[in-house]
Design a protein around this motif. Structure first.
Motif: not given
Ligand code: ZN
Length: 134
Positions: A6, A53, A77, A79, A127
């Motif tokens: 994500h 997200e 971020h 991921a 992440e």
């Protein structure tokens, strides 16, 4: 790493941004979840094999609140899904990346997560996440 799981986007108001991204993506978010330890509320949109997200701070000292204070809303971020987060942590440490927490933590969406410091990754907060039932 298996895929981009994500992309995390810091937002000021989750309800407003849920509506915005619903009209952008043509579908509604499929869940919301609070991660109290991180001081965030999140929502997730499925887009093909990947997710978006959205993250809203629930307290002033949350990392998301600090990010928005410094940089404003935006991409926070990226991921990546990994098969085994523990072996990835060891591998990345040995490559010289700075892992922010020594042990994976329980994150949103039923994942074990760990973050890499952006100063070791060209300014991008990374992440790693592993599905807990995997
Ligand atoms: Zn995330």
């Amino acid at each position: 790493m298996k895929k981009i799981e994500h992309i995390g986007i810091a937002v000021k108001n989750l309800d407003d941004s849920n509506a915005l991204f619903a009209s952008l993506l043509g579908k509604k978010h499929y869940k919301t979840e609070a991660v109290l330890s991180e001081g965030v509320k999140t929502s997730f949109f499925q887009v093909g094999p990947n997710k978006i997200e959205l993250l809203e701070a629930t307290k002033k000292d949350s990392p998301i609140a600090k990010f928005i204070e410094k940089k404003g809303e935006g991409v926070h971020h990226i991921a990546f899904a990994v098969a085994n987060i523990y072996t990835e942590i060891e591998r990345l440490k040995s490559e010289g990346f700075i892992v922010l927490n020594d042990q994976p933590k329980k994150g949103a969406d039923n994942k074990l997560v760990v973050f890499l410091h952006p100063k070791s990754t060209n300014g991008v907060l990374i992440e790693l996440c592993q599905e807990i039932n995997e």
